[in-house]
Design an enzyme around this catalytic site. Structure first.
Site, PDB file in Angstrom:
ATOM      1  N   HIS A   1      48.296  19.310  44.019  1.00  0.00           N
ATOM      2  CA  HIS A   1      47.570  18.467  44.994  1.00  0.00           C
ATOM      3  C   HIS A   1      47.512  17.014  44.490  1.00  0.00           C
ATOM      4  O   HIS A   1      46.427  16.475  44.219  1.00  0.00           O
ATOM      5  CB  HIS A   1      46.158  19.068  45.119  1.00  0.00           C
ATOM      6  CG  HIS A   1      45.293  18.534  46.207  1.00  0.00           C
ATOM      7  ND1 HIS A   1      44.954  17.220  46.346  1.00  0.00           N
ATOM      8  CD2 HIS A   1      44.644  19.184  47.215  1.00  0.00           C
ATOM      9  CE1 HIS A   1      44.152  17.076  47.390  1.00  0.00           C
ATOM     10  NE2 HIS A   1      43.958  18.232  47.930  1.00  0.00           N
TER      11      HIS A   1
ATOM     12  N   ARG B   1      38.254  15.002  40.177  1.00  0.00           N
ATOM     13  CA  ARG B   1      38.655  14.334  41.429  1.00  0.00           C
ATOM     14  C   ARG B   1      39.779  13.332  41.150  1.00  0.00           C
ATOM     15  O   ARG B   1      39.584  12.349  40.398  1.00  0.00           O
ATOM     16  CB  ARG B   1      37.483  13.612  42.066  1.00  0.00           C
ATOM     17  CG  ARG B   1      37.863  12.805  43.300  1.00  0.00           C
ATOM     18  CD  ARG B   1      38.317  13.668  44.457  1.00  0.00           C
ATOM     19  NE  ARG B   1      37.233  14.524  44.947  1.00  0.00           N
ATOM     20  CZ  ARG B   1      37.432  15.529  45.787  1.00  0.00           C
ATOM     21  NH1 ARG B   1      38.650  15.838  46.171  1.00  0.00           N
ATOM     22  NH2 ARG B   1      36.409  16.261  46.202  1.00  0.00           N
TER      23      ARG B   1
ATOM     24  N   GLU C   1      51.098  16.338  48.732  1.00  0.00           N
ATOM     25  CA  GLU C   1      50.918  17.554  47.930  1.00  0.00           C
ATOM     26  C   GLU C   1      52.105  18.504  48.078  1.00  0.00           C
ATOM     27  O   GLU C   1      52.461  18.876  49.208  1.00  0.00           O
ATOM     28  CB  GLU C   1      49.616  18.234  48.350  1.00  0.00           C
ATOM     29  CG  GLU C   1      48.408  17.315  48.250  1.00  0.00           C
ATOM     30  CD  GLU C   1      47.264  17.736  49.156  1.00  0.00           C
ATOM     31  OE1 GLU C   1      47.073  18.966  49.336  1.00  0.00           O
ATOM     32  OE2 GLU C   1      46.559  16.847  49.678  1.00  0.00           O
TER      33      GLU C   1
ATOM     34  N   ASP D   1      44.816  14.453  57.592  1.00  0.00           N
ATOM     35  CA  ASP D   1      44.785  15.704  56.829  1.00  0.00           C
ATOM     36  C   ASP D   1      45.779  16.662  57.485  1.00  0.00           C
ATOM     37  O   ASP D   1      45.462  17.337  58.461  1.00  0.00           O
ATOM     38  CB  ASP D   1      43.374  16.305  56.862  1.00  0.00           C
ATOM     39  CG  ASP D   1      43.205  17.411  55.832  1.00  0.00           C
ATOM     40  OD1 ASP D   1      42.047  17.835  55.603  1.00  0.00           O
ATOM     41  OD2 ASP D   1      44.230  17.846  55.254  1.00  0.00           O
TER      42      ASP D   1
ATOM     43  N   ARG E   1      41.461  25.639  39.010  1.00  0.00           N
ATOM     44  CA  ARG E   1      41.355  24.203  38.687  1.00  0.00           C
ATOM     45  C   ARG E   1      40.034  23.849  37.993  1.00  0.00           C
ATOM     46  O   ARG E   1      39.871  22.763  37.461  1.00  0.00           O
ATOM     47  CB  ARG E   1      41.562  23.334  39.914  1.00  0.00           C
ATOM     48  CG  ARG E   1      40.500  23.456  40.975  1.00  0.00           C
ATOM     49  CD  ARG E   1      40.657  22.374  42.047  1.00  0.00           C
ATOM     50  NE  ARG E   1      39.618  22.521  43.082  1.00  0.00           N
ATOM     51  CZ  ARG E   1      39.331  21.554  43.952  1.00  0.00           C
ATOM     52  NH1 ARG E   1      39.985  20.395  43.911  1.00  0.00           N
ATOM     53  NH2 ARG E   1      38.383  21.737  44.865  1.00  0.00           N
TER      54      ARG E   1
HETATM   55  O1  TA6 Z   1      44.627  18.615  50.762  1.00  0.00           O
HETATM   56  C1  TA6 Z   1      43.731  18.144  51.707  1.00  0.00           C
HETATM   57  C2  TA6 Z   1      42.409  18.877  51.560  1.00  0.00           C
HETATM   58  O2  TA6 Z   1      42.556  20.248  51.855  1.00  0.00           O
HETATM   59  C3  TA6 Z   1      41.389  18.170  52.455  1.00  0.00           C
HETATM   60  O3  TA6 Z   1      41.021  18.994  53.542  1.00  0.00           O
HETATM   61  C4  TA6 Z   1      40.228  17.849  51.506  1.00  0.00           C
HETATM   62  O4  TA6 Z   1      39.282  18.873  51.529  1.00  0.00           O
HETATM   63  C5  TA6 Z   1      40.962  17.739  50.169  1.00  0.00           C
HETATM   64  O5  TA6 Z   1      41.924  18.781  50.207  1.00  0.00           O
HETATM   65  C6  TA6 Z   1      40.092  17.764  48.946  1.00  0.00           C
HETATM   66  O6  TA6 Z   1      39.574  19.064  48.759  1.00  0.00           O
HETATM   67  P1  TA6 Z   1      38.482  19.254  47.555  1.00  0.00           P
HETATM   68  O7  TA6 Z   1      38.114  20.689  47.594  1.00  0.00           O
HETATM   69  O8  TA6 Z   1      39.170  18.841  46.284  1.00  0.00           O
HETATM   70  O9  TA6 Z   1      37.366  18.304  47.891  1.00  0.00           O
END
Ligand code: TA6
Length: 304
Positions: free
Chosen positions: A166, A70, A270, A211, A96
Site C-alpha cells: 500500500h 501511517r 498500491e 479511492d 502490518r
Molecule cells: O487503499 C485505500 C484505502 O483502502 C482507503 O479506503 C483508506 O481507508 C486507506 O486505504 C487507508 O486505510 P487505513 O486503514 O490505513 O487508514
C-alpha cells in the site's frame, strides 16, 4: 532479537531504535538507501542518490505496537481494507501491526542490498483467520526499490486472500500531478459505495478524494510530477489490481494519524490483488507479488 544481536547477526544493515523506540533497519546501497521498521516490515523511506525522497510519511504517524504506521509501504494481508464480514477487525489485515523477524541481509554483486523479513501465523491470527501462513517480504534497494511479498500456504488445504503493498508516494502537489498507465482500465469508485465499475479515460487527475481499485491490470504506472521534474515509475509482477487513493481535505481531517495539511503531498498507488483479483492459493504453494519503484527525469523521458 534485540538491536545489538541484530547488528551482530546482520552487519550489512544498520539497526537502531527508531520512532517510538521501534526497531529500525537502514539499508545503504550503491545508488540509494531505504529504511524498514520491523514493526509490520514497514518500509518508511526510500531515496535514490541525488533525488528527493520517493516514499511519503505522515508527521502524525503513530509508532507503537498494535497500531499501523501511517505512510511508507503498509503490508496488507490477508484482507485489504475492512474485513468483509467483521468490521471491528483491523483494517488491511493482521500483519502490518505485528513484529516481523529479519531472515537475511546481503550485499549483492551489483552493489544492491537485499533484506528478507518474515512472519508466520500464530495462535492469535488463527483465531481470527483460520489458515496457517508464512510471509516473506524481500526488500532490495539500489537506485530503485524492489519489494516482493511471498505468501506460502504450508497446509494441505487452499485459502483465498487479498493483499496490497500500500505504497504512499511523495508528490509536489496532488492537484498538479497526473497518473498514467490506467487508461481504459475498469475501476470501482469506493466513494460511490456501489459494486458497479467505470472505465478510466486518459490519465488520472485529482480534484477530490479518490479511492479506486483498478482491476485486471498488470500495467506499469507513472506518476508525472512536473514541479519535481520527475516520473515515478511503478512496475509490478504477480499483481492484477492497482489501488489509487488520496484522502483529500475531509478524510485527512478525520484521520488522527494523518496531519490535516498533509494530503496534497502524497498519492497512494498500491500494488495489490483485491476484489475479483483475490488470490486462491493451493496447499503447499506460494504466490509472490512484486513492485519495482524507480525515478526518471521528466525531460529525459518526455511526457508519458
Ligand atoms: O487503499 C485505500 C484505502 O483502502 C482507503 O479506503 C483508506 O481507508 C486507506 O486505504 C487507508 O486505510 P487505513 O486503514 O490505513 O487508514
Amino acid at each position: 532479537m534485540d538491536i545489538a544481536a541484530l547488528q551482530q547477526t546482520f552487519p550489512t544493515a544498520e539497526f537502531s531504535a527508531g520512532e517510538g523506540e521501534l526497531t529500525r533497519m537502514t539499508l545503504r546501497a550503491d545508488g540509494g538507501w531505504a529504511e524498514v521498521y520491523l514493526h509490520g516490515a514497514h518500509v518508511t523511506h526510500f531515496q535514490p542518490d541525488g533525488e528527493e525522497p520517493v516514499i511519503w510519511m505522515s508527521g502524525c504517524s503513530r509508532f507503537e505496537t498494535g497500531a499501523p504506521i501511517r505512510g511508507g509501504v503498509p503490508v496488507c494481508f490477508p484482507w485489504f481494507g475492512s474485513h468483509p464480514n467483521e468490521p471491528d477487525l483491523p483494517s488491511h489485515g493482521l500483519v502490518r501491526q505485528q513484529p516481523w523477524n529479519v531472515r537475511s541481509v546481503a550485499e549483492l554483486e551489483d552493489g544492491a542490498v537485499r533484506a528478507e523479513l518474515e512472519i508466520n501465523s500464530t495462535h492469535e491470527t488463527l483465531e481470527v483467520w483460520p489458515h496457517s501462513f508464512n510471509l516473506v517480504l524481500t526488500v532490495t534497494v539500489c537506485e530503485q526499490l524492489t519489494l516482493a511479498l511471498q505468501v506460502r500456504n504450508p497446509a494441505d488445504t487452499p485459502f483465498t486472500y487479498t493483499e496490497a503493498l500500500h505504497t504512499y508516494y511523495a508528490v509536489s502537489d496532488i492537484r498538479t500531478v497526473e497518473l498514467h498507465g490506467l487508461d481504459g482500465t475498469e475501476y470501482v469508485d469506493k466513494l460511490l459505495e456501489t459494486e458497479s465499475t467505470m472505465n478510466q479515460c486518459g490519465p488520472v487527475r485529482f480534484t477530490a478524494e479518490t479511492d479506486r481499485p483498478y482491476l485486471d491490470t498488470t500495467s506499469d504506472c507513472l506518476i508525472e510530477d512536473i514541479d519535481l521534474n520527475r516520473l515515478i515509475r511503478i512496475r509490478k509482477r504477480g499483481s492484477n489490481t492497482t489501488v489509487v487513493w488520496n484522502p483529500w481535505v475531509s478524510k485527512a481531517r478525520r484521520m488522527e494519524d494523518f496531519c490535516d495539511d498533509e494530503w496534497p503531498a502524497m498519492l497512494c498507488v498500491e500494488t495489490a490483488n483485491v476484489l475479483r483479483n483475490a488470490v486462491s492459493l493451493a496447499g503447499g504453494h506460494t504466490h509472490t507479488m512484486e513492485t519495482i519503484i524507480s525515478i526518471e527525469r521528466l525531460e529525459a523521458s518526455g511526457t508519458p
